[in-house]
Design a protein around this motif. Structure first.
Motif, PDB file in Angstrom:
ATOM      1  N   VAL A  68      11.036   6.046 -12.513  1.00 14.24           N
ATOM      2  CA  VAL A  68      11.493   6.437 -11.178  1.00 14.24           C
ATOM      3  C   VAL A  68      12.222   5.277 -10.511  1.00 14.24           C
ATOM      4  N   PRO A  69      13.152   5.587  -9.596  1.00 15.28           N
ATOM      5  CA  PRO A  69      13.844   4.522  -8.864  1.00 15.28           C
ATOM      6  C   PRO A  69      12.839   3.758  -7.999  1.00 15.28           C
ATOM      7  N   TRP A  70      12.812   2.452  -8.129  1.00 14.89           N
ATOM      8  CA  TRP A  70      11.877   1.594  -7.401  1.00 14.89           C
ATOM      9  C   TRP A  70      11.988   1.805  -5.892  1.00 14.89           C
ATOM     10  N   GLY A  71      13.192   1.981  -5.380  1.00 13.33           N
ATOM     11  CA  GLY A  71      13.398   2.091  -3.939  1.00 13.33           C
ATOM     12  C   GLY A  71      12.736   3.294  -3.296  1.00 13.33           C
ATOM     13  N   ASP A  72      12.431   4.354  -4.060  1.00 20.55           N
ATOM     14  CA  ASP A  72      11.828   5.557  -3.482  1.00 20.55           C
ATOM     15  C   ASP A  72      10.324   5.635  -3.716  1.00 20.55           C
ATOM     16  N   THR A  73       9.732   4.618  -4.304  1.00 21.76           N
ATOM     17  CA  THR A  73       8.310   4.714  -4.654  1.00 21.76           C
ATOM     18  C   THR A  73       7.380   4.387  -3.487  1.00 21.76           C
ATOM     19  N   LEU A  74       6.228   5.033  -3.503  1.00 21.10           N
ATOM     20  CA  LEU A  74       5.188   4.683  -2.537  1.00 21.10           C
ATOM     21  C   LEU A  74       4.650   3.293  -2.835  1.00 21.10           C
ATOM     22  N   CYS A  75       4.661   2.916  -4.099  1.00 25.60           N
ATOM     23  CA  CYS A  75       4.197   1.585  -4.482  1.00 25.60           C
ATOM     24  C   CYS A  75       4.986   0.506  -3.736  1.00 25.60           C
ATOM     25  N   LYS A  76       6.290   0.601  -3.733  1.00 27.64           N
ATOM     26  CA  LYS A  76       7.134  -0.382  -3.055  1.00 27.64           C
ATOM     27  C   LYS A  76       6.805  -0.415  -1.567  1.00 27.64           C
ATOM     28  N   ARG A  77       6.699   0.757  -0.970  1.00 25.91           N
ATOM     29  CA  ARG A  77       6.389   0.830   0.458  1.00 25.91           C
ATOM     30  C   ARG A  77       5.016   0.234   0.755  1.00 25.91           C
ATOM     31  N   ALA A  78       4.037   0.581  -0.078  1.00 27.74           N
ATOM     32  CA  ALA A  78       2.674   0.084   0.142  1.00 27.74           C
ATOM     33  C   ALA A  78       2.605  -1.434  -0.003  1.00 27.74           C
ATOM     34  N   LEU A  79       3.290  -1.975  -1.016  1.00 27.48           N
ATOM     35  CA  LEU A  79       3.306  -3.429  -1.187  1.00 27.48           C
ATOM     36  C   LEU A  79       3.983  -4.112   0.000  1.00 27.48           C
ATOM     37  N   GLU A  80       5.108  -3.570   0.450  1.00 30.02           N
ATOM     38  CA  GLU A  80       5.819  -4.162   1.588  1.00 30.02           C
ATOM     39  C   GLU A  80       5.008  -4.084   2.874  1.00 30.02           C
ATOM     40  N   ASP A  81       4.274  -2.985   3.058  1.00 31.26           N
ATOM     41  CA  ASP A  81       3.474  -2.787   4.270  1.00 31.26           C
ATOM     42  C   ASP A  81       2.058  -3.340   4.144  1.00 31.26           C
ATOM     43  N   ASP A  82       1.723  -3.903   2.979  1.00 32.67           N
ATOM     44  CA  ASP A  82       0.377  -4.423   2.700  1.00 32.67           C
ATOM     45  C   ASP A  82      -0.698  -3.348   2.928  1.00 32.67           C
ATOM     46  N   VAL A  83      -0.435  -2.167   2.378  1.00 36.75           N
ATOM     47  CA  VAL A  83      -1.339  -1.026   2.508  1.00 36.75           C
ATOM     48  C   VAL A  83      -1.901  -0.695   1.131  1.00 36.75           C
ATOM     49  N   THR A  84      -3.222  -0.613   1.031  1.00 34.41           N
ATOM     50  CA  THR A  84      -3.825  -0.207  -0.228  1.00 34.41           C
ATOM     51  C   THR A  84      -4.352   1.224  -0.178  1.00 34.41           C
ATOM     52  N   TRP A  85      -4.505   1.762   0.999  1.00 35.01           N
ATOM     53  CA  TRP A  85      -5.109   3.085   1.149  1.00 35.01           C
ATOM     54  C   TRP A  85      -4.392   3.824   2.266  1.00 35.01           C
ATOM     55  N   ALA A  86      -3.900   5.014   1.997  1.00 35.52           N
ATOM     56  CA  ALA A  86      -3.257   5.819   3.027  1.00 35.52           C
ATOM     57  C   ALA A  86      -3.635   7.280   2.848  1.00 35.52           C
ATOM     58  N   THR A  87      -4.073   7.908   3.906  1.00 43.93           N
ATOM     59  CA  THR A  87      -4.382   9.337   3.884  1.00 43.93           C
ATOM     60  C   THR A  87      -3.371  10.115   4.721  1.00 43.93           C
ATOM     61  N   ASP A  88      -2.282   9.444   5.086  1.00 50.65           N
ATOM     62  CA  ASP A  88      -1.266  10.042   5.944  1.00 50.65           C
ATOM     63  C   ASP A  88       0.135   9.846   5.374  1.00 50.65           C
ATOM     64  N   VAL A  89       0.281  10.039   4.072  1.00 52.62           N
ATOM     65  CA  VAL A  89       1.552   9.779   3.391  1.00 52.62           C
ATOM     66  C   VAL A  89       2.739  10.486   4.053  1.00 52.62           C
ATOM     67  N   PRO A  90       2.655  11.780   4.393  1.00 45.29           N
ATOM     68  CA  PRO A  90       3.817  12.438   4.996  1.00 45.29           C
ATOM     69  C   PRO A  90       4.248  11.805   6.323  1.00 45.29           C
ATOM     70  N   THR A  91       3.296  11.306   7.076  1.00 45.84           N
ATOM     71  CA  THR A  91       3.613  10.665   8.357  1.00 45.84           C
ATOM     72  C   THR A  91       4.070   9.232   8.155  1.00 45.84           C
ATOM     73  N   ARG A  92       3.351   8.497   7.340  1.00 48.57           N
ATOM     74  CA  ARG A  92       3.627   7.073   7.133  1.00 48.57           C
ATOM     75  C   ARG A  92       4.918   6.835   6.354  1.00 48.57           C
ATOM     76  N   TRP A  93       5.114   7.582   5.255  1.00 45.60           N
ATOM     77  CA  TRP A  93       6.270   7.368   4.380  1.00 45.60           C
ATOM     78  C   TRP A  93       7.001   8.689   4.134  1.00 45.60           C
TER      79      TRP A  93
END
Length: 139
Positions: A68-93
């Motif tokens: 998958v393209p790195w730029g669209d991944t939740l992994c990239k977003r989570a690493l940049e935002d220092d988030v390990t746990w999210a239960t609000d993916v549609p709102t957050r990302w």
């Protein structure tokens, strides 16, 4: 659970990455209750993320071998935002097309480092539904 722990103990003695990862993914699924757990490899030079190993036990399927393209991944977003746990993916990302297409709501991201502390990939779990309980980081 004893069988999984035995597999993990045996895997720790192995130099084979797959033998190490598969028991861990099984344990992560059982502990978290998430329906898909997987390990990826990040290649920022090429701008991609590969799904190396995956375990799927519900409706959500993350396919091994998927790139998958790195730029669209939740992994990239989570690493940049220092988030390990999210239960609000549609709102957050909400800008992640892949997350939207899969209907992801819950996402767990834990960086895996190899050698010189460079992030090799992530061992992550995703689900459309919530989890049994929030995983905690080892001290």
């Amino acid at each position: 659970m004893d069988e999984v722990l035995e597999q993990l103990a045996t895997a720790v003695e192995s130099d084979d990455l797959e033998a190490l990862v598969r028991p861990f993914l099984s344990i992560l699924e059982r502990v978290s209750g998430l329906e898909s757990t997987y390990m990826t490899r990040i290649d920022t030079d090429r701008g991609i993320q590969d799904i190396l190993f995956a375990r799927n036990s519900g409706d959500l399927t993350v396919a091994e071998g998927l790139t998958v393209p790195w730029g669209d991944t939740l992994c990239k977003r989570a690493l940049e935002d220092d988030v390990t746990w999210a239960t609000d993916v549609p709102t957050r990302w909400g800008d992640s097309a892949a997350a939207g297409e899969l209907g992801l709501v819950t996402y767990v991201n834990e960086p895996v480092t190899i050698g010189d502390d460079r992030v090799y990939g992530t061992c992550a779990a995703r689900a459309r539904r919530g989890c049994r309980k929030r995983p905690t980081r080892a001290a």
